[in-house]
Scaffold this active site. Sequence first.
Site, PDB file in Angstrom:
ATOM      1  N   PHE A 584       0.875  -1.510   0.122  1.00 40.79           N
ATOM      2  CA  PHE A 584       0.007  -0.150  -0.025  1.00 40.79           C
ATOM      3  C   PHE A 584       0.846   1.139  -0.048  1.00 40.79           C
ATOM      4  CE2 PHE A 584       0.753  -0.473   4.547  1.00 40.79           C
ATOM      5  CZ  PHE A 584       0.642   0.782   5.003  1.00 40.79           C
ATOM      6  N   HIS A 603      13.477  14.293  -1.800  1.00 40.74           N
ATOM      7  CA  HIS A 603      12.366  14.655  -2.628  1.00 40.74           C
ATOM      8  C   HIS A 603      11.089  13.701  -2.206  1.00 40.74           C
ATOM      9  CE1 HIS A 603       9.748  15.741  -5.888  1.00 40.74           C
ATOM     10  NE2 HIS A 603       9.817  14.833  -6.241  1.00 40.74           N
ATOM     11  N   LEU A 605       7.569  12.722  -2.321  1.00 41.11           N
ATOM     12  CA  LEU A 605       6.389  12.462  -3.222  1.00 41.11           C
ATOM     13  C   LEU A 605       5.261  12.659  -2.422  1.00 41.11           C
ATOM     14  CD1 LEU A 605       7.655   9.382  -5.251  1.00 41.11           C
ATOM     15  CD2 LEU A 605       7.600  11.940  -6.002  1.00 41.11           C
ATOM     16  N   TRP A 613       4.650   6.155  -8.628  1.00 45.89           N
ATOM     17  CA  TRP A 613       6.026   5.656  -8.504  1.00 45.89           C
ATOM     18  C   TRP A 613       5.916   4.210  -8.382  1.00 45.89           C
ATOM     19  CZ3 TRP A 613       9.275   3.203  -5.120  1.00 45.89           C
ATOM     20  CH2 TRP A 613      10.831   3.268  -5.166  1.00 45.89           C
ATOM     21  N   ASP A 708      -1.195  -2.044   8.322  1.00 48.81           N
ATOM     22  CA  ASP A 708      -1.871  -1.755   7.060  1.00 48.81           C
ATOM     23  C   ASP A 708      -3.345  -1.261   7.338  1.00 48.81           C
ATOM     24  OD1 ASP A 708      -2.798  -2.094   4.454  1.00 48.81           O
ATOM     25  OD2 ASP A 708      -3.001  -4.047   4.650  1.00 48.81           O
TER      26      ASP A 708
END
Length: 970
Positions: A584, A603, A605, A613, A708
């Site tokens: 996930f 960086h 995201l 990605w 999760d």
Amino acid sequence: MAVWNPDNIRDVAESIGIASLNDDVLQPLSSDIEYRVSQVLEEALKLMRHSKRMTVSTQDVAQALRVLDIEPLYGYESTRPLRYGEASIGPGQPLFYIEDEEADFEKLINAPLPKVPREISLTAHWLAIEGVQPSIPQNPTLADSRNQELVPKGPGANPNLAAISGADNVTTKPLVKHILSRELQLYFSSVCNAVLDENNEEYRVAALASIRTDPGLHQLIPYFVNFIAEKVTHGLKDLFVLTQTMHIASALLDNKSLLIDPYVASIIPPVLTCLVGRHLGSSPEPLSHYPLRNIAAALLGSICKKFAKSSHTLKPRLVRTCLKYFLDPTKPLGANYGGILGLQIIGGTEVVRATILPNVKEYESLLREPLEEEGSPKQLEAEAVLTAMIGALQLLEEDALGAMKEMANVNGNGESKSQALEEKVGPLVAWRVLAMGRPSTVSAQISMAHTASLQAKLVAALPLNNHFTLHHLSTPPTPCPALYSAPPGQKPEKTYSESHFLSVSITLSPPQKRIQILALEVFIYTTARLTTIFVAKADSTGYLYLLHLPTGTPSPLKTITSTFLSHLVAHRQRKDRKLVVSLFARAQDQYLFPGSVENPHKHVLDDRGLVKWWCRVLEPVLRDGSTWYSSSSSPSNQHKERKSTTSVYLRVPGCDIHETRAFFPSSVRLASTTALASEWCPSRDPLRDLNRSSTLPERCLIPRFPDDPKSRFVDELDDELTEPPPPLESSQQEAKESPSKGKRPGRWRSVRSLEQFWELMAFRQECSSGRLVGFLWGVFEPEGMHNGAEHEGSPSRESTLPTPADFQQTGDSMELSSQHRIFSSSHPRERPEKTTHYFWPPSTRGTVVLPQKHYDRVNKLLLHLDYATLEVAAESSKRWVEDVAMCAGRKEGWGIEVIGEMPLPVVDKRAGGLRGKGEVAGGVNVLAAGMVRKKKRAVDGERGDGDKSIGEGGVQVLSARLVRKKPKIT
């Protein structure tokens, strides 16, 4: 006294409704009109002089009005001289008008007809190479592009109004005047005529030798390139002309005095046409065009060998083109033949292993029918294609012989070799290879390719001459709670789990500091019927910039992640057992490296970028996972290749199918009609297909992974079960007595289906409030799977739930081989490699294998370190590696060194950027037509035209174009 007549002003005033205009006003208006007209005329005269003309034109006046910011006159100039006629409307009042030209219909009817235009045809050409437009006749020139900018645009634009801006009749002079001497013109025509002379071979040889050795042909290179393109385009039915053009191209490449780099993009299309063209020549002989394809293939290999270093995308583009023609069943056999030759000569052994070898068995089916037609032209072509394919596979023999020396299991009996070879390349090609008496050409290569380690895969995929260190840490298979809830009345599945931690570091020299740049944590759950690879965490430190990789280099972080997952998938698949990669994607500032978010080079995201990605990471995993191998204890079956059916599922709660498809890689979105797109399933999940039965309650279909969002939601829903799951005996008894009471044991009250579960997930705090969470699954199902695992994975009568005592007995009392050892205080014992419930191949074990409690300890240590600055990150990386070595009882380093071998993009250090087409190693940048060089930005200390300049005494002098705004007064 004004020159302009005041009476004209009075007439104009009366025409607009001013009946009486004072005489005192007429005089100032006359003076002002005179000034304005003279100003326009002065600007028009300036434009006339700059245009080096002696007469003022209407275009000069229109441009003068534009310069003075005055609304231009509407109309357009005539291309013919204007003739004025005079008509009298009264005494002393002449009226002038423009006479219309009279057309004589008799002359128009008797005029000769224009030439018949050529037939419309379509040709392919290179539009742009590495972002630079090649200067070929098919592409627009720089002047055409500038003229197109001045054309009126929009649905209601009138093209006739282009004359206002002067764009209707514009002629531009070339920037560089190309002067070709009379001697060179005669030489060019003589050489071209001699090369195309079929009756005089001596002239042809002499002309080609002159092109190959003459050092003074620089000015003729574009003419020869244009000649080759024109003859190939219009002479596809003449094999002699096509062959001679390839000889001319080869002679130009062999001339060491000529600079061919700027013209490579123009030479490649004709060569590819002669290599993979559909119909070449008009001879009835079926093999007449095959020598031409051989010449074109050799020429293409020479181009790649000579110019691949200056253009790092040249080889990949050519490989993709040749592979397309090789695998396209709609193309004729000649085009397939050209694709095989191209792949063989462009990339050599590596390309043959990656593109031709995996597709030989499927392609063999296309050759069976033509080979059975005795004496037909198709049979001859099929034989030629088969010979080319075997010739390409022979390139693998050198590597194969080296592999055979290392693997004794390949040297089995002849029958096992024949069977393994037939399963790999098909019976037809296998029979030909065995008939040659050289089965090592493919059989040993199969073993070597499938036993490639993770280190070997990364060496081929990482940037050239860059040093990386891998620290792979894992645990042995350990009993754990079941991943899926047990159905009502059944026992939980017996489940084993492994933990894998991969840390990647780079070494700075000097001062020889090792810094971690990436970490991955993966859990592998195995049962009797399913293998689940769960990507738990992934994080980077942001210090990859220290390698100073050139622009255009593939991201090493993505490459390492994809390669590691592909390695696990390829080696952990089992026969008749599904394998699923689950993860996930949820954006966080930092997962594994504390303080790394303070690094400005990291960086991070956002949610959408992270989901995209991971989709790009799974794309090569999906492709590589379709072929895997199984290790068996039988020598004849070791490293046996198998095929898998692959699919990727993506769920983003709150997004519909169209919004979810936007997260897929561009190659998948564009391939909407191919099999590739059908493997990617948006807004779907495989949860119901992964379980033993599709009729199980929803809570039994959703896995419970650590940390999760799905697991947390399932735990909350378990509080509303309709009734607790009954014991096994009572449930069977209730089913016999009242099979239709309508009870729903083990089911939730509010959620009755998986779709409803995902709808409610969209309203959870983790998936709402502007946040997105992507759930990804990659499912790998072996071909011919017949659900044979159900009898092994059926519920057992005895209890399979682990107890703390079980963990204590199995967690610390083990010892592996000398390469993978577990150090603990208990007596070591051997752990089997394969049982009914788990599969633990040595190829996927970490360099260090620790018990679970030691593994948890080193992971907790990582979470207490700091990676905020470079110095602190280096110390933290060193401490973590040393702590793991201490837990493993090792005094020396335990990492694996990897030095990349993938070529880097060529960088011109003086220009500070990539060197692509048109730029040579000597530092001279040759600009192709249509390429505009941007103006450099002003550096500190330099002044542009519009900047302030400092005069004497520190006075700031403003340029004419710089307007200073007044400050606002509040």
